[in-house]
Scaffold this motif. Structure first.
Motif, PDB file in Angstrom:
ATOM      1  N   PRO A  82     -48.000  13.277  20.357  1.00  0.00           N
ATOM      2  CA  PRO A  82     -47.697  12.804  21.724  1.00  0.00           C
ATOM      3  C   PRO A  82     -48.912  12.196  22.416  1.00  0.00           C
ATOM      4  N   HIS A  83     -50.084  12.708  22.122  1.00  0.00           N
ATOM      5  CA  HIS A  83     -51.309  12.142  22.686  1.00  0.00           C
ATOM      6  C   HIS A  83     -51.500  10.692  22.235  1.00  0.00           C
ATOM      7  N   PHE A  84     -51.404  10.461  20.947  1.00  0.00           N
ATOM      8  CA  PHE A  84     -51.718   9.122  20.427  1.00  0.00           C
ATOM      9  C   PHE A  84     -50.558   8.157  20.603  1.00  0.00           C
ATOM     10  N   TRP A  85     -49.318   8.635  20.467  1.00  0.00           N
ATOM     11  CA  TRP A  85     -48.181   7.735  20.635  1.00  0.00           C
ATOM     12  C   TRP A  85     -48.052   7.228  22.068  1.00  0.00           C
ATOM     13  N   ALA A  86     -48.507   8.018  23.038  1.00  0.00           N
ATOM     14  CA  ALA A  86     -48.516   7.527  24.418  1.00  0.00           C
ATOM     15  C   ALA A  86     -49.432   6.313  24.536  1.00  0.00           C
ATOM     16  N   LEU A  87     -50.612   6.391  23.919  1.00  0.00           N
ATOM     17  CA  LEU A  87     -51.507   5.238  23.895  1.00  0.00           C
ATOM     18  C   LEU A  87     -50.891   4.080  23.114  1.00  0.00           C
ATOM     19  N   ALA A  88     -50.228   4.382  22.007  1.00  0.00           N
ATOM     20  CA  ALA A  88     -49.623   3.339  21.181  1.00  0.00           C
ATOM     21  C   ALA A  88     -48.520   2.595  21.928  1.00  0.00           C
ATOM     22  N   ILE A  89     -47.799   3.300  22.805  1.00  0.00           N
ATOM     23  CA  ILE A  89     -46.794   2.627  23.629  1.00  0.00           C
ATOM     24  C   ILE A  89     -47.465   1.592  24.514  1.00  0.00           C
ATOM     25  N   HIS A  90     -48.555   1.984  25.145  1.00  0.00           N
ATOM     26  CA  HIS A  90     -49.260   1.066  26.049  1.00  0.00           C
ATOM     27  C   HIS A  90     -49.866  -0.111  25.295  1.00  0.00           C
ATOM     28  N   LYS A  91     -50.313   0.120  24.066  1.00  0.00           N
ATOM     29  CA  LYS A  91     -50.989  -0.921  23.285  1.00  0.00           C
ATOM     30  C   LYS A  91     -50.095  -1.480  22.178  1.00  0.00           C
TER      31      LYS A  91
ATOM     32  N   TRP B 189     -54.009  10.148  29.233  1.00  0.00           N
ATOM     33  CA  TRP B 189     -55.163  10.746  29.897  1.00  0.00           C
ATOM     34  C   TRP B 189     -54.924  12.219  30.230  1.00  0.00           C
ATOM     35  N   TYR B 190     -53.697  12.550  30.623  1.00  0.00           N
ATOM     36  CA  TYR B 190     -53.412  13.960  30.893  1.00  0.00           C
ATOM     37  C   TYR B 190     -53.539  14.793  29.620  1.00  0.00           C
ATOM     38  N   SER B 191     -53.131  14.237  28.481  1.00  0.00           N
ATOM     39  CA  SER B 191     -53.195  15.003  27.232  1.00  0.00           C
ATOM     40  C   SER B 191     -54.629  15.397  26.895  1.00  0.00           C
ATOM     41  N   ILE B 192     -55.588  14.545  27.225  1.00  0.00           N
ATOM     42  CA  ILE B 192     -56.995  14.874  26.972  1.00  0.00           C
ATOM     43  C   ILE B 192     -57.437  16.024  27.874  1.00  0.00           C
ATOM     44  N   ILE B 193     -57.115  15.918  29.165  1.00  0.00           N
ATOM     45  CA  ILE B 193     -57.443  17.004  30.098  1.00  0.00           C
ATOM     46  C   ILE B 193     -56.747  18.287  29.678  1.00  0.00           C
ATOM     47  N   TYR B 194     -55.508  18.153  29.253  1.00  0.00           N
ATOM     48  CA  TYR B 194     -54.706  19.293  28.796  1.00  0.00           C
ATOM     49  C   TYR B 194     -55.417  20.065  27.687  1.00  0.00           C
ATOM     50  N   LEU B 195     -55.864  19.348  26.661  1.00  0.00           N
ATOM     51  CA  LEU B 195     -56.488  20.028  25.528  1.00  0.00           C
ATOM     52  C   LEU B 195     -57.799  20.691  25.928  1.00  0.00           C
ATOM     53  N   MET B 196     -58.571  20.016  26.758  1.00  0.00           N
ATOM     54  CA  MET B 196     -59.827  20.608  27.229  1.00  0.00           C
ATOM     55  C   MET B 196     -59.567  21.900  27.992  1.00  0.00           C
ATOM     56  N   LEU B 197     -58.635  21.863  28.935  1.00  0.00           N
ATOM     57  CA  LEU B 197     -58.353  23.051  29.748  1.00  0.00           C
ATOM     58  C   LEU B 197     -57.749  24.165  28.912  1.00  0.00           C
ATOM     59  N   LEU B 198     -56.916  23.807  27.942  1.00  0.00           N
ATOM     60  CA  LEU B 198     -56.304  24.831  27.093  1.00  0.00           C
ATOM     61  C   LEU B 198     -57.366  25.623  26.351  1.00  0.00           C
ATOM     62  N   PHE B 199     -58.345  24.939  25.781  1.00  0.00           N
ATOM     63  CA  PHE B 199     -59.382  25.646  25.026  1.00  0.00           C
ATOM     64  C   PHE B 199     -60.329  26.410  25.948  1.00  0.00           C
TER      65      PHE B 199
END
Length: 297
Positions: free
Chosen positions: A186-195, A276-286
């Motif tokens: 879901p992190h990368f496919w969101a970017l792939a949709i935009h690009k 961008w939320y997925s990146i923040i998500y992973l950081m906060l989760l760890f």
């Protein structure tokens, strides 16, 4: 005046080599490897393991990233997001980038083998090969499931950190790998949709290009559900406690919100916000895992 006399020599700039290492990606990897180290034992991790373990992992990851720059230099030069990368731009020659990658790999893996433990070195080598050659060199151009199959290589850092401390594989460490593995699509496919138009232009079979936006939105939603289930497992098995449970539940609600936005067709508005939320998500989760580990309720 001859062309040799007027030619402008290529200047070696350390920033170009630094950029080839994808430092922002490596820093996120180091956060997860560091948390893996601390989750491995009840007390404090020895400082030599923290320093040498993360340095070796970072150098190996930087090496793999530099190889990625070389292999992808043609398509990087045709995509807006990556057109200024050093190799694609011609600021670093491919051979020089490969020599740099080889030096990083030898030093980084040597540090892990000698100063940490051999298992960490071998697992790090496998992860680097998986990303640099299996994913970048083959899967990326071969199948729309590239990020799913190749995602295991990028999910390894918490396991590497755990093994650096214990020297052994542990089911709890594999749970951390599972979380990142489920997070990656879901992190990368969101970017792939935009690009998607840029990926189509360079003939990279990303899911939005081959199967369309509606199908990709559905896959993002399904993998987000899998991610939510995966992130509950540390609490279920007693690896984490109440602080983690509450925090990750709130994080998951927001992730599900963005996944539903994409599923319902808000591609232009929600794709990059999801990314961008997925990146923040992973950081906060760890970070939550780490806080809960030392301050359980």
């Amino acid at each position: 005046m001859s062309s040799e006399a007027t030619a402008i020599p290529i200047r070696i700039n350390w920033r170009d080599y630094y950029e080839m290492c994808k430092p922002n990606v490596v820093l996120l990897m180091l956060l997860t490897s560091l948390v893996g180290m601390f989750m491995a034992i009840p007390g404090m991790v020895p400082w030599p393991i923290i320093i040498w373990g993360n340095l070796g992992i970072a150098m190996a990851a930087g090496s793999a990233a530099a190889v990625n720059h070389v292999i992808d230099r043609r398509i990087d030069g045709q995509m807006g997001r990556t057109s200024n990368r050093p190799v694609a731009k011609g600021k670093v020659k491919p051979l020089h980038a490969l020599i740099f990658a080889a030096i990083l790999a030898v030093i980084g893996l040597g540090i892990l083998y000698v100063l940490v433990n051999p298992m960490t070195a071998w697992l790090t080598l496998a992860s680097s090969i998986g990303y640099a050659f299996v994913y970048t060199g083959y899967l990326k151009r071969a199948t729309p499931q590239n990020i799913v199959i190749g995602g295991l290589a990028g999910a390894m850092p918490p396991l590497l950190g755990w093994v650096a401390v214990t020297g052994t594989l542990d089911p709890n460490a594999l749970l951390l790998v599972l979380i990142i593995y489920a997070w990656t699509p879901p992190h990368f496919w969101a970017l792939a949709i935009h690009k998607r138009d840029e990926y189509a232009k360079v003939e990279i079979p990303m899911l939005p290009v081959t199967h369309g936006l509606e199908f990709t939105g559905l896959q993002i939603l399904l993998y987000t559900v899998l991610l939510i289930i995966s992130t509950m497992l540390p609490y279920v098995v007693g690896m984490s406690g109440f602080i983690y449970l509450v925090g990750v539940t709130l994080l998951n609600i927001r992730f599900l919100y963005w996944a539903l936005r994409l599923y319902r067709g808000a591609y232009e508005k929600a794709a990059m916000k999801t990314f961008w939320y997925s990146i923040i998500y992973l950081m906060l989760l760890f970070v939550l895992l780490l806080v809960d580990h030392y301050f359980p309720i």
